[in-house]
Design an enzyme around this catalytic site. Structure first.
Site, short mmCIF file in Angstrom:
data_model
loop_
_atom_site.label_atom_id
_atom_site.label_comp_id
_atom_site.label_asym_id
_atom_site.label_seq_id
_atom_site.Cartn_x
_atom_site.Cartn_y
_atom_site.Cartn_z
CG ASP A 20 -0.73 9.13 -9.66
OD1 ASP A 20 -0.60 7.90 -9.52
OD2 ASP A 20 0.15 9.96 -9.37
CE LYS A 31 4.52 5.01 -9.12
NZ LYS A 31 3.91 6.14 -8.44
CD GLN A 75 5.73 8.22 -6.09
OE1 GLN A 75 5.40 8.01 -7.25
NE2 GLN A 75 5.33 7.45 -5.10
N1 GUN Z 1 2.61 7.90 -3.27
C1 GUN Z 1 2.12 6.72 -2.81
N2 GUN Z 1 1.33 6.14 -3.74
C2 GUN Z 1 1.32 6.95 -4.80
C3 GUN Z 1 0.69 6.88 -6.08
O1 GUN Z 1 -0.06 5.94 -6.41
N3 GUN Z 1 0.93 7.93 -6.91
C4 GUN Z 1 1.71 8.98 -6.56
N4 GUN Z 1 1.87 9.97 -7.44
N5 GUN Z 1 2.31 9.08 -5.38
C5 GUN Z 1 2.11 8.07 -4.51
#
Ligand code: GUN
Length: 295
Positions: free
Chosen positions: A119, A52, A96
């Site tokens: 998100d 990211k 995350q």
């Molecule tokens: N863990 C797995 N996929 C995601 C996501 O799209 N965002 C976040 N914050 N955590 C995740």
């Protein structure tokens, strides 16, 4: 069979965002800034957050990675989020997942400013999505929709079967595919761990989204000829031939299923890359919205 290639589509998104960011800079406008929080050192989460941050850099966005130890208190994390809530230099905030068991995911998600919820996990974002209002769409389902759109995959009137009902993928995916828009209008069945005779549903499906996290689960006998198959799985499986010691496997038995499908996403190189592209798009939208450029 046509491959739904995440590399091609995400690269196109990044080219567009990079140009837009450069234009914003030239015009003296604000540049998107994403803050990513990781708690502990889960290997897969480390890989995702690194990607990211790297992708933000590639398109010219600002990014900040905040690392907190596995035993950080819930209170400390919440107070960090309260700080970010009001920090005007920050456009997008994400934590995350998964989080360690002593931290409430629900409280953490509620502590994110809905205007920075890139998100799309905050109940405000989810509620708006369900009602078909403009909002942040969770990155994986949003990425899948962008992919369907890029390849012109027809969805209207089709029967879509979504396997999995997580808040991150399955549930929002089912809502988007059934919503009234160009790449929605499906009749959707949501299958999950308590579904009886799951294959009887997938065999009837025009579109299958496999998001259950079981490598190779969807086999050719479970798929109708000509189906569109979207593989959301990204499980690490031991592989001594790899330097890392593991390989990434999807939920679909790709070789067998590809031969029967009209469109299929590979793993890796499919949905995973689209997730990043969608997150970047959400971050740009957050920046513009907060700058008063979008309603
Ligand atoms: N863990 C797995 N996929 C995601 C996501 O799209 N965002 C976040 N914050 N955590 C995740």
């Amino acid at each position: 069979m046509q491959l739904l290639d995440g590399k091609v589509v995400s690269a196109a998104i990044k080219v567009q965002l990079k140009a837009e960011t450069a234009n914003r800079l030239a015009e003296g406008k604000k540049i998107p800034h994403l803050v990513v929080i990781i708690v502990g050192n889960n290997g897969a989460s480390e890989t995702y957050v690194a990607s990211k941050v790297k992708n933000c850099e590639e398109v010219g966005f600002g990014s900040t990675l905040i690392r907190l130890p596995e035993d950080v208190s819930e209170e400390t994390l919440l107070s960090k989020l309260a700080e970010l809530y009001h920090d005007d230099t920050v456009d997008g905030t994400l934590v995350q997942l998964p989080l360690p068991a002593h931290i409430s995911e629900e409280k953490v998600i509620l502590a994110i400013n809905p205007a920075k919820d890139v998100d799309g996990f905050h109940p405000v974002s989810v509620g708006r999505m369900v009602q078909g209002l403009p909002t942040f769409i969770p990155a994986t389902p949003y990425g899948i929709m962008l992919m369907l759109e890029h390849y012109g995959v027809q969805t209207s009137g089709k029967h879509a079967v979504v396997i999995g009902r997580s808040n991150i993928v399955g549930r929002p995916m089912s809502i988007l595919l059934s919503s009234q828009h160009a790449y929605g209008n499906c009749t959707v069945t949501v299958c999950h761990s308590k579904t009886r005779d799951l294959a009887s549903f997938t065999r009837e499906a025009d579109i299958i989204v496999a998001a259950l996290g079981r490598p190779g689960f969807l086999t050719a006998d479970m798929v109708k000829e000509g189906a569109v198959v979207i593989d959301v799985g990204i499980t690490r499986v031991p592989d001594v031939s790899k330097k890392s010691g593991f390989a990434i496997r999807g939920d679909v038995d790709f070789e067998q299923v590809a031969a029967k499908s009209s469109y299929i996403t590979p793993v890796p190189g499919g949905v995973g890359l689209m997730t990043i592209g969608a997150l970047l798009k959400n971050t740009m939208a957050a920046c513009k919205m907060r700058a008063g450029e979008l309603s």
